[in-house]
Design a protein around this motif. Structure first.
Motif, PDB file in Angstrom:
ATOM      1  N   GLY A   6      -0.068 -25.018  39.329  1.00  0.00           N
ATOM      2  CA  GLY A   6      -1.375 -24.441  39.653  1.00  0.00           C
ATOM      3  C   GLY A   6      -2.470 -25.055  38.804  1.00  0.00           C
TER       4      GLY A   6
ATOM      5  N   ALA B 120       1.335 -20.652  37.202  1.00  0.00           N
ATOM      6  CA  ALA B 120      -0.061 -20.191  37.074  1.00  0.00           C
ATOM      7  C   ALA B 120      -0.708 -20.102  38.447  1.00  0.00           C
ATOM      8  CB  ALA B 120      -0.836 -21.139  36.166  1.00  0.00           C
ATOM      9  N   THR B 121       0.120 -19.922  39.488  1.00  0.00           N
ATOM     10  CA  THR B 121      -0.399 -19.701  40.843  1.00  0.00           C
ATOM     11  C   THR B 121      -0.317 -18.203  41.157  1.00  0.00           C
ATOM     12  OG1 THR B 121       1.674 -19.758  42.072  1.00  0.00           O
ATOM     13  CG2 THR B 121       0.691 -21.893  41.505  1.00  0.00           C
ATOM     14  N   SER B 122      -0.845 -17.835  42.310  1.00  0.00           N
ATOM     15  CA  SER B 122      -0.750 -16.426  42.716  1.00  0.00           C
ATOM     16  C   SER B 122       0.526 -16.148  43.516  1.00  0.00           C
ATOM     17  CB  SER B 122      -1.991 -16.058  43.532  1.00  0.00           C
ATOM     18  OG  SER B 122      -2.294 -17.090  44.442  1.00  0.00           O
TER      19      SER B 122
ATOM     20  N   ASN C 168      -0.048 -29.435  41.173  1.00  0.00           N
ATOM     21  CA  ASN C 168      -0.875 -28.637  42.095  1.00  0.00           C
ATOM     22  C   ASN C 168      -0.910 -29.266  43.480  1.00  0.00           C
ATOM     23  OD1 ASN C 168      -2.481 -26.206  42.180  1.00  0.00           O
ATOM     24  ND2 ASN C 168      -4.215 -27.517  42.685  1.00  0.00           N
ATOM     25  N   ARG C 169      -1.033 -28.406  44.473  1.00  0.00           N
ATOM     26  CA  ARG C 169      -1.104 -28.777  45.874  1.00  0.00           C
ATOM     27  C   ARG C 169      -2.373 -29.574  46.139  1.00  0.00           C
ATOM     28  NH1 ARG C 169      -1.245 -23.364  49.389  1.00  0.00           N
ATOM     29  NH2 ARG C 169      -3.217 -23.272  48.257  1.00  0.00           N
ATOM     30  N   THR C 170      -3.510 -29.077  45.652  1.00  0.00           N
ATOM     31  CA  THR C 170      -4.818 -29.667  45.970  1.00  0.00           C
ATOM     32  C   THR C 170      -5.280 -30.562  44.826  1.00  0.00           C
ATOM     33  OG1 THR C 170      -5.295 -27.643  47.174  1.00  0.00           O
ATOM     34  CG2 THR C 170      -7.166 -29.077  46.699  1.00  0.00           C
TER      35      THR C 170
ATOM     36  N   GLY D 113      -5.898 -23.447  39.115  1.00  0.00           N
ATOM     37  CA  GLY D 113      -7.031 -22.539  39.311  1.00  0.00           C
ATOM     38  C   GLY D 113      -7.535 -22.000  37.980  1.00  0.00           C
ATOM     39  N   GLY D 114      -8.260 -20.879  38.050  1.00  0.00           N
ATOM     40  CA  GLY D 114      -8.882 -20.313  36.851  1.00  0.00           C
ATOM     41  C   GLY D 114      -7.881 -19.989  35.756  1.00  0.00           C
ATOM     42  N   ALA D 115      -6.734 -19.409  36.130  1.00  0.00           N
ATOM     43  CA  ALA D 115      -5.743 -19.027  35.118  1.00  0.00           C
ATOM     44  C   ALA D 115      -5.149 -20.270  34.457  1.00  0.00           C
ATOM     45  CB  ALA D 115      -4.645 -18.170  35.758  1.00  0.00           C
TER      46      ALA D 115
ATOM     47  N   ILE E  94       1.963 -13.764  36.910  1.00  0.00           N
ATOM     48  CA  ILE E  94       1.902 -12.591  37.791  1.00  0.00           C
ATOM     49  C   ILE E  94       2.214 -11.318  36.989  1.00  0.00           C
ATOM     50  CG2 ILE E  94       3.008 -11.504  39.806  1.00  0.00           C
ATOM     51  CD1 ILE E  94       1.336 -14.031  40.481  1.00  0.00           C
ATOM     52  N   PRO E  95       1.252 -10.383  36.922  1.00  0.00           N
ATOM     53  CA  PRO E  95       1.552  -9.147  36.167  1.00  0.00           C
ATOM     54  C   PRO E  95       2.199  -8.070  37.031  1.00  0.00           C
ATOM     55  CG  PRO E  95      -0.794  -9.243  36.688  1.00  0.00           C
ATOM     56  CD  PRO E  95      -0.156 -10.442  37.333  1.00  0.00           C
TER      57      PRO E  95
ATOM     58  N   LEU F 233       2.743 -12.570  43.734  1.00  0.00           N
ATOM     59  CA  LEU F 233       1.937 -11.365  43.460  1.00  0.00           C
ATOM     60  C   LEU F 233       2.208 -10.314  44.544  1.00  0.00           C
ATOM     61  CD1 LEU F 233      -0.342 -10.290  41.557  1.00  0.00           C
ATOM     62  CD2 LEU F 233      -1.982 -11.167  43.220  1.00  0.00           C
TER      63      LEU F 233
ATOM     64  N   GLY G 110       4.010 -11.937  32.951  1.00  0.00           N
ATOM     65  CA  GLY G 110       2.548 -11.963  32.949  1.00  0.00           C
ATOM     66  C   GLY G 110       1.904 -10.723  32.351  1.00  0.00           C
TER      67      GLY G 110
ATOM     68  N   ARG H 106      -8.666 -30.046  42.946  1.00  0.00           N
ATOM     69  CA  ARG H 106      -8.777 -29.009  41.931  1.00  0.00           C
ATOM     70  C   ARG H 106      -8.082 -29.441  40.630  1.00  0.00           C
ATOM     71  NH1 ARG H 106      -9.257 -22.940  43.214  1.00  0.00           N
ATOM     72  NH2 ARG H 106      -7.804 -23.268  44.919  1.00  0.00           N
TER      73      ARG H 106
HETATM   74  P1  NDP Z   1      -7.221 -19.277  41.691  1.00  0.00           P
HETATM   75  O1  NDP Z   1      -7.503 -18.856  43.076  1.00  0.00           O
HETATM   76  O2  NDP Z   1      -8.311 -19.807  40.821  1.00  0.00           O
HETATM   77  O3  NDP Z   1      -6.053 -20.420  41.727  1.00  0.00           O
HETATM   78  C1  NDP Z   1      -4.874 -20.233  42.454  1.00  0.00           C
HETATM   79  C2  NDP Z   1      -3.913 -21.398  42.206  1.00  0.00           C
HETATM   80  O4  NDP Z   1      -2.688 -21.105  42.868  1.00  0.00           O
HETATM   81  C3  NDP Z   1      -4.406 -22.729  42.757  1.00  0.00           C
HETATM   82  O5  NDP Z   1      -3.973 -23.770  41.911  1.00  0.00           O
HETATM   83  C4  NDP Z   1      -3.701 -22.799  44.109  1.00  0.00           C
HETATM   84  O6  NDP Z   1      -3.455 -24.118  44.562  1.00  0.00           O
HETATM   85  C5  NDP Z   1      -2.374 -22.165  43.767  1.00  0.00           C
HETATM   86  N1  NDP Z   1      -1.697 -21.612  44.943  1.00  0.00           N
HETATM   87  C6  NDP Z   1      -1.959 -20.430  45.566  1.00  0.00           C
HETATM   88  N2  NDP Z   1      -1.129 -20.255  46.604  1.00  0.00           N
HETATM   89  C7  NDP Z   1      -0.320 -21.350  46.644  1.00  0.00           C
HETATM   90  C8  NDP Z   1       0.754 -21.767  47.480  1.00  0.00           C
HETATM   91  N3  NDP Z   1       1.178 -21.003  48.492  1.00  0.00           N
HETATM   92  N4  NDP Z   1       1.364 -22.952  47.216  1.00  0.00           N
HETATM   93  C9  NDP Z   1       0.956 -23.726  46.185  1.00  0.00           C
HETATM   94  N5  NDP Z   1      -0.064 -23.396  45.357  1.00  0.00           N
HETATM   95  C10 NDP Z   1      -0.691 -22.214  45.580  1.00  0.00           C
HETATM   96  O7  NDP Z   1      -6.518 -18.027  41.004  1.00  0.00           O
HETATM   97  P2  NDP Z   1      -6.383 -17.712  39.437  1.00  0.00           P
HETATM   98  O8  NDP Z   1      -5.983 -18.960  38.736  1.00  0.00           O
HETATM   99  O9  NDP Z   1      -7.587 -16.978  38.968  1.00  0.00           O
HETATM  100  O10 NDP Z   1      -5.184 -16.665  39.430  1.00  0.00           O
HETATM  101  C11 NDP Z   1      -3.852 -17.078  39.709  1.00  0.00           C
HETATM  102  C12 NDP Z   1      -2.915 -15.906  39.437  1.00  0.00           C
HETATM  103  O11 NDP Z   1      -2.951 -15.601  38.046  1.00  0.00           O
HETATM  104  C13 NDP Z   1      -3.324 -14.615  40.160  1.00  0.00           C
HETATM  105  O12 NDP Z   1      -2.183 -14.084  40.811  1.00  0.00           O
HETATM  106  C14 NDP Z   1      -3.758 -13.674  39.052  1.00  0.00           C
HETATM  107  O13 NDP Z   1      -3.363 -12.342  39.327  1.00  0.00           O
HETATM  108  C15 NDP Z   1      -2.992 -14.210  37.858  1.00  0.00           C
HETATM  109  N6  NDP Z   1      -3.652 -13.946  36.595  1.00  0.00           N
HETATM  110  C16 NDP Z   1      -2.953 -13.271  35.653  1.00  0.00           C
HETATM  111  C17 NDP Z   1      -3.531 -13.005  34.429  1.00  0.00           C
HETATM  112  C18 NDP Z   1      -2.727 -12.250  33.419  1.00  0.00           C
HETATM  113  O14 NDP Z   1      -3.322 -11.831  32.424  1.00  0.00           O
HETATM  114  N7  NDP Z   1      -1.429 -12.078  33.598  1.00  0.00           N
HETATM  115  C19 NDP Z   1      -4.890 -13.426  34.078  1.00  0.00           C
HETATM  116  C20 NDP Z   1      -5.541 -14.190  35.139  1.00  0.00           C
HETATM  117  C21 NDP Z   1      -4.930 -14.404  36.349  1.00  0.00           C
HETATM  118  P3  NDP Z   1      -4.589 -24.980  45.346  1.00  0.00           P
HETATM  119  O15 NDP Z   1      -5.505 -25.519  44.293  1.00  0.00           O
HETATM  120  O16 NDP Z   1      -3.781 -26.024  46.013  1.00  0.00           O
HETATM  121  O17 NDP Z   1      -5.255 -24.032  46.303  1.00  0.00           O
END
Ligand code: NDP
Length: 288
Positions: A135, A201-203, A159-161, A137-139, A231-232, A206, A253, A164
């Motif tokens: 992943g 670090a993906t969703s 990462n897929r994309t 993304g933000g996390a 994932i919490p 969840l 998580g 990003r």
């Molecule tokens: P973002 O939307 O910013 O990023 C999501 C990431 O997951 C991207 O890299 C995305 O890839 C990837 N992704 C999602 N679905 C898929 C899939 N089916 N196959 C491959 N890659 C996938 O989300 P965040 O980073 O903000 O959050 C991610 C997770 O972290 C959430 O579930 C959130 O609940 C959890 N989290 C937990 C925290 C904690 O304290 N435990 C704190 C913050 C977040 P792509 O770029 O290719 O779209």
């Protein structure tokens, strides 16, 4: 006659988000306030994107001690603040604002919460190690920056994309001492033999998609690998269960969520956070 309290004025903090109804952070913060005898309140406040400037003006007017930010405000808040901590500036995202002397300072405690959990819950020191993030993304951004600043030698972003992942890899290479690389994720990922930590670090996984698992070659998960999940909910994801079945150590998580909340609690109140109380409060929510 019973003695009256000296003040009925509560200190206010909370979270701005949209949606925000299901955010459970307040459960652990309120439990911590109660355990420490603090007359503080944590409010979930629904703020639509266009209303964020007015909400920040309200925060100043109410003399609030600070605020958490969640989707979709973590980046949009930045121009509304007075200053940023160096790591929040590097990440380009803020999840915690602290009000001090009338000034609003933006911090990012997500990655720090992960680092705290890595060190204190798993007893793992990332300095000099190779850490792999699934992943970008933000996390992943918050966690990889903190792990790099903590001295990790190599970071791999899977990462897929590509669009990003590449800016994150560039940021890590340009602004930290670690060597970062991107691996496209277009099939089951084989974890390299020298990796010490693998982080989902993906969703994926969840609630309610609790059976979903990130595409990883399970044969490449070795017993000396530490496998972490962001994932919490649920804390014991299918991915962590599969990794444990391969003999790997695991870190959930919930530790990260508690860690980032504990850091915010200390920043706001100046009081040492009761971490066990905070974790128990969230375990009751998530059934951990
Ligand atoms: P973002 O939307 O910013 O990023 C999501 C990431 O997951 C991207 O890299 C995305 O890839 C990837 N992704 C999602 N679905 C898929 C899939 N089916 N196959 C491959 N890659 C996938 O989300 P965040 O980073 O903000 O959050 C991610 C997770 O972290 C959430 O579930 C959130 O609940 C959890 N989290 C937990 C925290 C904690 O304290 N435990 C704190 C913050 C977040 P792509 O770029 O290719 O779209």
């Amino acid at each position: 006659m019973s003695s009256a309290p000296t003040s009925y004025l509560a200190e206010l903090v909370g979270v701005f988000g949209y949606p925000v109804a299901e955010n459970p952070t307040g459960v652990m913060q309120e439990a911590a306030f109660a355990a420490c005898g603090l007359n503080w309140r944590y409010l979930n406040i629904e703020v639509r994107p266009a209303d964020l400037p007015a909400a920040v003006a309200g925060l100043r007017a109410f003399n609030m001690a600070g605020i958490n930010l969640t989707i979709p405000h973590k980046v949009a808040i930045i121009p509304l603040l007075d200053e940023l901590s160096p790591d929040a500036a590097l990440m380009g995202a803020v999840n915690t604002v602290v009000r001090s002397g009338g000034k609003l300072t933006g911090h990012n405690t997500d990655g720090k919460g992960f680092l705290r959990s890595l060190r204190e819950d798993a007893g793992f020191e990332p300095a000099g190690q190779h850490v792999v993030f699934l992943g970008a993304g933000g996390a992943a951004r918050a966690m990889s920056v903190e792990v790099a600043l903590a001295g990790a030698e190599r970071i791999t972003i899977v990462n897929r994309t590509e669009a990003r992942a590449l800016p994150l890899v560039a940021l890590l290479n340009e602004h930290t001492d670690c060597r970062a690389a991107y691996v496209p994720w277009n099939g089951p990922y084989a974890v390299p033999g020298d990796a010490a930590v693998l982080v989902n670090a993906t969703s994926i996984g969840l609630f309610p998609d609790v059976d979903a698992m990130p595409a990883v070659e399970l044969d490449s998960i070795r017993p000396r690998l530490l496998v972490c999940d962001v994932i919490p909910n649920p804390p014991r994801t299918a991915f962590l269960q599969a990794a444990a079945a391969r003999g790997a150590r695991t870190l959930d998580g919930l530790g990260m969520l508690v860690g980032q909340g504990a850091i915010a609690f200390r920043m706001w109140t100046g009081v040492e956070p009761p971490i066990d109380v905070m974790r128990r409060a969230l375990e009751e929510v998530f059934g951990g």
